[in-house]
Design a protein around this motif. Sequence first.
Motif, PDB file in Angstrom:
ATOM      1  N   LEU A 676       6.093  49.909   4.335  1.00  0.00           N
ATOM      2  CA  LEU A 676       5.521  51.026   3.592  1.00  0.00           C
ATOM      3  C   LEU A 676       5.965  51.044   2.136  1.00  0.00           C
ATOM      4  O   LEU A 676       5.168  51.284   1.236  1.00  0.00           O
ATOM      5  CB  LEU A 676       5.936  52.346   4.259  1.00  0.00           C
ATOM      6  CG  LEU A 676       5.176  52.690   5.546  1.00  0.00           C
ATOM      7  CD1 LEU A 676       5.720  53.958   6.179  1.00  0.00           C
ATOM      8  CD2 LEU A 676       3.678  52.855   5.224  1.00  0.00           C
ATOM      9  N   VAL A 677       7.245  50.739   1.911  1.00  0.00           N
ATOM     10  CA  VAL A 677       7.784  50.792   0.554  1.00  0.00           C
ATOM     11  C   VAL A 677       7.082  49.750  -0.322  1.00  0.00           C
ATOM     12  O   VAL A 677       6.653  50.036  -1.442  1.00  0.00           O
ATOM     13  CB  VAL A 677       9.307  50.542   0.573  1.00  0.00           C
ATOM     14  CG1 VAL A 677       9.858  50.538  -0.846  1.00  0.00           C
ATOM     15  CG2 VAL A 677       9.997  51.597   1.414  1.00  0.00           C
ATOM     16  N   SER A 678       6.949  48.536   0.266  1.00  0.00           N
ATOM     17  CA  SER A 678       6.282  47.486  -0.505  1.00  0.00           C
ATOM     18  C   SER A 678       4.833  47.846  -0.750  1.00  0.00           C
ATOM     19  O   SER A 678       4.281  47.567  -1.829  1.00  0.00           O
ATOM     20  CB  SER A 678       6.368  46.153   0.243  1.00  0.00           C
ATOM     21  OG  SER A 678       7.712  45.789   0.389  1.00  0.00           O
ATOM     22  N   GLN A 679       4.188  48.478   0.263  1.00  0.00           N
ATOM     23  CA  GLN A 679       2.773  48.895   0.097  1.00  0.00           C
ATOM     24  C   GLN A 679       2.630  49.773  -1.132  1.00  0.00           C
ATOM     25  O   GLN A 679       1.801  49.530  -2.013  1.00  0.00           O
ATOM     26  CB  GLN A 679       2.320  49.727   1.309  1.00  0.00           C
ATOM     27  CG  GLN A 679       1.910  48.935   2.507  1.00  0.00           C
ATOM     28  CD  GLN A 679       1.591  49.882   3.677  1.00  0.00           C
ATOM     29  OE1 GLN A 679       1.363  51.097   3.512  1.00  0.00           O
ATOM     30  NE2 GLN A 679       1.571  49.301   4.869  1.00  0.00           N
ATOM     31  N   SER A 680       3.487  50.797  -1.175  1.00  0.00           N
ATOM     32  CA  SER A 680       3.301  51.751  -2.270  1.00  0.00           C
ATOM     33  C   SER A 680       3.705  51.139  -3.609  1.00  0.00           C
ATOM     34  O   SER A 680       3.098  51.432  -4.633  1.00  0.00           O
ATOM     35  CB  SER A 680       4.051  53.055  -1.996  1.00  0.00           C
ATOM     36  OG  SER A 680       5.422  52.841  -2.117  1.00  0.00           O
TER      37      SER A 680
END
Length: 791
Positions: A676-680
């Motif tokens: 999720l962190v990389s997505q955002s």
Amino acid sequence: MQTTLSKNAAILVVDDNALILQLVSSWLDNKGYRVSFATNGKQALSIAQTVAFDLILLDVQMPDLDGYEVCQRLKEIPETKNIPVIFLTAKSETEDLAHGYEVGGVDFITKPFNPVELLARVKTHIELKRALDFMKEQKEAELKESEERFTQIVEQTNEMIWEINSDGMFTYVSPGCELIYGYQPDELIGKKYFYDLHPEEGRESFKQALLTIFTFKKPFRELINAGMTKSGNLVWVSSNGLPVTDVSGNLIGYRGAEYNITDRKLAEEALRESELKYRSLIENAFDAIFLIKNGRYEYVNQHFCEITGYTKEALIAQPYSPKQLFAEYEDYLMEGIADLPGADFKDGLFEVLLVQKDGKLLEVEVSVVTLSINNRRSILGIVRDISGQKKMIRELKKAKDKAEEMNRVKSHFLALVSHELRTPLNGILGFAQILNSELLDQDLHHMTEVILRSSQRLKSTLSNLLDLTRIEASRLDVKYKPLDLSMVVQKEISFFFPMAVEKAIELTLEISAKDAVVVAEEGMLKSIINNLIDNAIKYTEYGSVTVKLYNRSLEQGTGIVLEVADSGMGIPDDMKTIIFEEFRQVSEGISRGFEGTGLGLTLTKKYVQLLNGDIEVCDNAPRGSIFRIILPLELEKSNAAPEHGESGSADTVHPKAKPVDAAKINPRILNVEDDLVSQSLISKLLRPLGSVETAKNAHEALRMVAQAQYDLILMDINLGKGMTGLDAVQEIRKMEQYKTIPIIAITAFAMESDRDEFIAKGCSNYLSKPFDNGALVNIVKSILSVDVENT
Ligand code: ADP
């Protein structure tokens, strides 16, 4: 006629009758004899002593002295006693004859004389006498010669010839006694008993033993006994002796000889001693030893009995059977050991199993050697128990396998940990960079800088760990090319000036090298330079750090030396090799004074070795250390134009990928990412460049690309469970509309070989996590802003 034997014979004729005298004389004269005559006994006795007569013809009946008396006296006189006497007599009575022979006459001639008979008898007796004289002379000459010979032998021989009386007292000794005992013969004769020469200790029993031999009048041979020389040294002699008896058989003494055997005796003793020594060595040897002769055990030592479980007696009694003794063997070895005729046997060392008496098997090493003892073939076997050794080797192998397995596990673990740390680090670094550029508040800005620096350090530790894992797994795919080291050094050192300024350390670079082109991988070179300069500044509190680049001639040509000298704390001698080992530092444990993993120098050394170079460390005067990297200048390869700068980003354009149409407004970007962190982070970074949509796994991505046409896909390779990013790329490439759409692989598996695989499977570009925000934006920008190519 006279024969040779009777020639010139001198004859004395004695008769008181002048007529007979004349007659006999004339007969003899006629026969060539030299004749003398006497007319009475007294005259005869005196004439007989003046001439050496061969014969006397003696009248028996004469006045005063008769013939018998004359004859008796003649026999008493040494000069005349051997002259044969023939009586001339008128009597021929038996009594007279007997008397004549008794007084020494040899014959009678009875009157009246027959001249033929007289001459015949004269001739016979003269010849007889002369023959006897001749024989006597010969005997005497022989005797003399024999005596001389005996004397010479006795004088010359090294033996001592002796005679003793029945009491044992020396009565004769030859000069050889001096050679053996140092005594002159006259010092022994009549003065010493033979047993006086025996050493005092045991003399009495020796004397008794010999006296016992004497009482039995036995000869003795090779009797070995000891004696003392005049100067007190011990000698060993061998004696032979024969009893000497009188006509009645009474013992008069002994006669014999003895010779010195001291040397032989000492040699024998030395031999015995040496044999004893070797026997006890063999007997007590740690190895089991056996000797086979004629197919039987000739000898076995104690250890052989212990190792086999059989007694010496049992082994020696039975024929040798190799099959009974060894379980695993080569036939020819056994034939050889069994001493079979015609066996094609070679000496050697064999590992076999020994069958012990109780049936247990023992791992042994048998060394077998053929010996020739007195022209007879024997087999010498030496058996050594190697079961312990073998067990140790097996355990060592197990331990080695285990250690290798552990190492593999460690590498795998490090790779995994590195991956798991990289993903969150990507978020930390990425957002910290955004915050750092967007936050205007000084304090907050400073805080983001701290976050950024810490993350950078974490990132570099991770890189080191990963590099080490790669090197150990031999998975480092090195891309060598000619590089100008001086350019690389100048560039890398520039990053350290702020750090040096901060610590008030003087950092200088001196380049005197004329040629600095090495064949290397740029990343490795940078890593080497950075590690050394970083350490030099880190471990120096004040003073300077000097980096030098100069040429040095090496055995195989010219080399280049990169030298980093500092005035820091220095390295103790006992740590100078240890610091190159993984995770080792001079100050270790909780009290260590510096941060660091202890991996920098390990990697540096491994890189230098990969570049065929050397690394050395020594003390700097008056304080500090000097690290030197020596790299060969490979002229042939370096002919190619060296590269100076950045080696390009980690991305590589896939030949099939078609750049996005520049005119395209708001291109559609699909980001496939499960974290999720990389997505955002990616959405935030790429939002200014296009419309970013996100798929959180491969299936969702496939569904989305089937429904819409994207201009660029960012594909995380590790998508958790299920299909991987690579599987997804392969599926997407099957779709006609996606054959040339750029796909950027983003992965925390940062291995060069992985990159190649990604490209081969359809990705057009590659970026490793944690990536620099700028790097991602630049790569996307470069893809989106390239002019349209007509293909
Ligand atoms: P790290 O610096 O991360 O501990 P390195 O492998 O680079 O690991 O170095 C290992 C150890 O060698 C360091 O911990 C330090 O004790 C010592 N060392 C390395 N370079 C120097 C230097 N220039 N001066 C003094 N000590 C040094």
